[in-house]
Design a protein around this motif. Structure first.
Motif, short mmCIF file in Angstrom:
data_model
loop_
_atom_site.label_atom_id
_atom_site.label_comp_id
_atom_site.label_asym_id
_atom_site.label_seq_id
_atom_site.Cartn_x
_atom_site.Cartn_y
_atom_site.Cartn_z
N ASP A 304 0.84 -1.21 0.00
CA ASP A 304 0.00 0.00 0.00
C ASP A 304 0.87 1.26 0.00
OD1 ASP A 304 -2.69 1.34 0.40
OD2 ASP A 304 -1.64 2.04 2.19
N LYS A 305 1.95 1.25 0.78
CA LYS A 305 2.86 2.40 0.81
C LYS A 305 3.52 2.62 -0.54
CE LYS A 305 2.92 3.58 5.30
NZ LYS A 305 2.68 4.95 5.81
N LEU A 306 3.93 1.53 -1.20
CA LEU A 306 4.60 1.67 -2.48
C LEU A 306 3.66 2.12 -3.58
CD1 LEU A 306 6.91 -1.50 -2.37
CD2 LEU A 306 7.55 0.89 -1.96
N ALA A 307 2.34 1.90 -3.39
CA ALA A 307 1.39 2.36 -4.39
C ALA A 307 1.32 3.88 -4.44
CB ALA A 307 0.00 1.78 -4.09
N ASP A 308 1.61 4.54 -3.33
CA ASP A 308 1.63 6.01 -3.27
C ASP A 308 2.88 6.44 -2.50
OD1 ASP A 308 0.95 8.65 -3.47
OD2 ASP A 308 -0.50 8.60 -1.82
N PRO A 309 4.06 6.28 -3.08
CA PRO A 309 5.31 6.49 -2.34
C PRO A 309 5.55 7.97 -2.03
CG PRO A 309 5.77 6.11 -4.65
CD PRO A 309 4.30 5.88 -4.48
N GLU A 310 6.33 8.19 -0.97
CA GLU A 310 6.76 9.54 -0.58
C GLU A 310 8.29 9.51 -0.46
OE1 GLU A 310 4.59 11.19 2.76
OE2 GLU A 310 3.06 9.66 2.46
N SER A 313 10.17 11.52 2.19
CA SER A 313 9.82 11.37 3.60
C SER A 313 10.77 10.39 4.30
CB SER A 313 8.38 10.86 3.73
OG SER A 313 8.09 10.50 5.06
N PHE A 314 11.31 10.81 5.43
CA PHE A 314 12.16 9.93 6.24
C PHE A 314 11.37 8.73 6.74
CE2 PHE A 314 13.16 8.78 10.66
CZ PHE A 314 14.42 8.23 10.49
N TRP A 315 10.12 8.95 7.16
CA TRP A 315 9.31 7.88 7.73
C TRP A 315 8.97 6.82 6.68
CZ3 TRP A 315 9.49 8.04 12.72
CH2 TRP A 315 9.64 9.28 13.35
N PHE A 316 8.78 7.27 5.42
CA PHE A 316 8.52 6.32 4.35
C PHE A 316 9.69 5.35 4.19
CE2 PHE A 316 9.28 5.25 -0.14
CZ PHE A 316 8.16 4.49 -0.41
N TRP A 317 10.91 5.86 4.15
CA TRP A 317 12.07 5.00 3.97
C TRP A 317 12.36 4.17 5.22
CZ3 TRP A 317 13.44 3.76 -0.55
CH2 TRP A 317 13.29 4.66 -1.61
N LEU A 318 12.05 4.73 6.40
CA LEU A 318 12.21 3.94 7.62
C LEU A 318 11.28 2.74 7.60
CD1 LEU A 318 13.37 3.58 10.48
CD2 LEU A 318 11.50 5.04 11.32
N TYR A 319 10.03 2.95 7.14
CA TYR A 319 9.10 1.82 7.08
C TYR A 319 9.55 0.80 6.04
CZ TYR A 319 4.95 -0.98 6.95
OH TYR A 319 4.11 -2.05 7.02
N VAL A 320 10.01 1.28 4.88
CA VAL A 320 10.46 0.35 3.83
C VAL A 320 11.61 -0.52 4.33
CG1 VAL A 320 11.57 0.21 1.58
CG2 VAL A 320 9.65 1.77 1.92
N VAL A 321 12.59 0.11 4.98
CA VAL A 321 13.74 -0.64 5.48
C VAL A 321 13.30 -1.65 6.54
CG1 VAL A 321 15.89 -0.45 6.79
CG2 VAL A 321 15.40 1.16 4.94
N THR A 322 12.42 -1.22 7.44
CA THR A 322 11.92 -2.12 8.49
C THR A 322 11.17 -3.30 7.89
OG1 THR A 322 11.71 -0.24 10.01
CG2 THR A 322 10.51 -2.26 10.57
#
Length: 341
Positions: A304-310, A313-322
Motif C-alpha cells: 500500500d505504501k509503495l502504491a503512493d510512495p513519498e 519522507s524519512f518515515w517512508f524510507w524507515l518503514y520500507v527498510v523495516t
C-alpha cells in the motif's frame, strides 16, 4: 555486584558463559531468590576442581540455565505459565502495557511529524474509540488463550474485530468537523497513565478471573480443559492433544476413578504430557507462525505504501527498510526450520 564478578573464573570464556547463565536465570519466571548465585557457585567449583571449561562440563549456557530453572522452580509454578513463562494475568498485563507504549510512541511520532497541536473530529474520535476498544478486547483474548480458554479467546477476538469494524464504519459516516484543539503531549500523558495503571493491576486477581474453576468429579470438564491447555499453552497440535485426552478417558473408564483423583491437577498433568524433547520444536513452530503472520501484515502495508510512495519522507524510507528487514528475517527463519526438519 553480580554473581560472576564475585567468582574469579579461570578463563574469559568461562566468565562469558557464567554471564549468559546468570542473565537467563534472572529472566526465568518464578525462580527463587539467589538461584543464580547457587547454580554458578556449583559450576565454579566443578570448573576449578577439574580444570575443564564450563562449556565443556555443562554445555551451552542457555540449555544449562533452563535445566537449572526447571529443577529449582516448582512444577506447580511452571504448570501455570505459558511458553513465555507468564501466567494469564501477566500476559494480559503485558499486552495492555504494550498497547499503552504503542499509544505513547504514536503520539510522539505525531508530535514530531505534524507539530504540537491536534484537532480531532467526530470521525477521528470514532475511529480511535473502535481501535482502543478492539485493542483492549484483543488483550483479553491473549489472556484467555494463555489460560487455555479457546472459546473465550475466540469470543474476545470476534468482539475485537466487531469493535474495530464499527469504529471504522462510524468514522466513514460521521462528519469531519473539528471538535477541539489540544496539545499532542496530553495524548502521550494519557498513554503513560494507562500504561502505569495496567502495570499496577494485581496479576493474582487476573489469574483467578481468567482461570476457570473445575468442580470435583466433573470429568468431562476436566478432560476438556486438559485438551484446551495442551493446544494453547503447550502449542500441541489438535490431533495430538485429542489423542492424549482419549487415552485419559480410556484410563478413567477402566479404573473407575475421577480425573482429579487419577491425574491430580489438570494444569500439572498437561505440563507433564507436554514436556519432553519435542516441546521446544512445538514452541518454535508457534513462534514461526506468529512471525510469519506479522510479516504478511507488514508486507500488505508495504504494498500500500509503495502504491503512493513519498520518496522525500524519512518515515517512508524507515518503514520500507523495516519491512524489508522483517520479511527477510522471516524467510531466514523458515529456511532454518526447513533445514532442521
Amino acid at each position: 555486584m553480580t554473581t560472576q564478578e564475585k567468582l574469579n573464573w579461570p578463563r574469559d570464556e568461562d566468565e562469558t558463559w557464567a554471564a549468559a547463565v546468570e542473565l537467563r536465570l534472572a529472566l526465568a519466571p518464578h525462580s527463587p531468590e539467589g538461584l543464580a548465585g547457587r547454580v554458578l557457585a556449583e559450576a565454579y567449583e566443578a570448573v576449578t576442581e577439574t580444570g575443564r571449561s564450563a562449556r565443556e562440563l555443562f554445555g551451552e549456557p542457555e540449555a544449562y540455565a533452563r535445566a537449572a530453572a526447571d529443577e529449582h522452580v516448582t512444577e506447580e509454578a511452571r504448570a501455570r505459565t505459558d511458553s513465555r513463562g507468564m501466567t494469564p494475568g501477566e500476559r494480559f498485563t503485558a499486552a495492555l502495557v504494550a498497547v499503552g507504549g504503542t499509544g505513547i510512541a504514536i503520539s510522539v511520532m505525531r508530535w514530531i511529524r505534524e507539530g504540537l497541536w491536534v484537532t480531532p473530529s467526530w470521525s477521528s474520535v470514532a475511529a480511535f474509540a473502535g481501535i482502543a476498544v478492539g485493542a483492549l478486547l484483543f488483550c483479553a483474548g491473549i489472556g484467555a488463550w494463555s489460560a487455555g480458554r479457546i472459546k473465550g479467546a475466540g469470543g474476545f477476538g470476534a468482539a475485537a474485530g466487531a469493535a474495530l469494524g464499527n469504529g471504522i464504519a462510524a468514522a466513514v459516516y460521521l462528519p469531519d468537523d473539528e471538535l477541539l484543539r489540544m496539545p499532542v503531549p496530553v495524548l502521550a500523558a494519557a498513554g503513560a497513565l494507562f500504561t502505569a495503571a495496567a502495570a499496577g493491576i494485581p496479576n493474582a486477581v487476573l489469574d483467578r478471573w481468567f482461570t476457570p474453576s473445575l468442580p470435583h468429579g466433573d470429568d468431562e470438564r476436566w478432560l476438556s480443559r486438559l485438551e484446551s491447555l495442551l493446544r494453547t499453552r503447550h502449542a500441541m497440535r489438535a490431533a495430538e492433544a485429542h489423542s492424549h485426552v482419549q487415552e485419559a478417558r480410556l484410563h478413567l473408564a477402566t479404573s473407575g476413578e475421577s480425573a482429579a483423583d487419577a491425574f491430580d491437577d489438570v494444569e500439572v498433568y498437561a505440563l507433564r504430557l507436554a514436556e519432553g524433547p519435542r516441546r521446544e520444536a512445538r514452541l518454535e513452530r508457534r513462534k514461526l507462525y506468529g512471525v510469519t503472520l506479522l510479516a504478511a501484515v507488514i508486507l500488505v502495508v508495504l504494498v500500500d505504501k509503495l502504491a503512493d510512495p513519498e520518496p522525500t519522507s524519512f518515515w517512508f524510507w524507515l518503514y520500507v527498510v523495516t519491512a524489508v528487514y522483517w520479511v527477510g528475517h522471516t524467510a531466514a527463519r523458515w529456511r532454518q526450520a526447513l533445514r532442521r526438519r
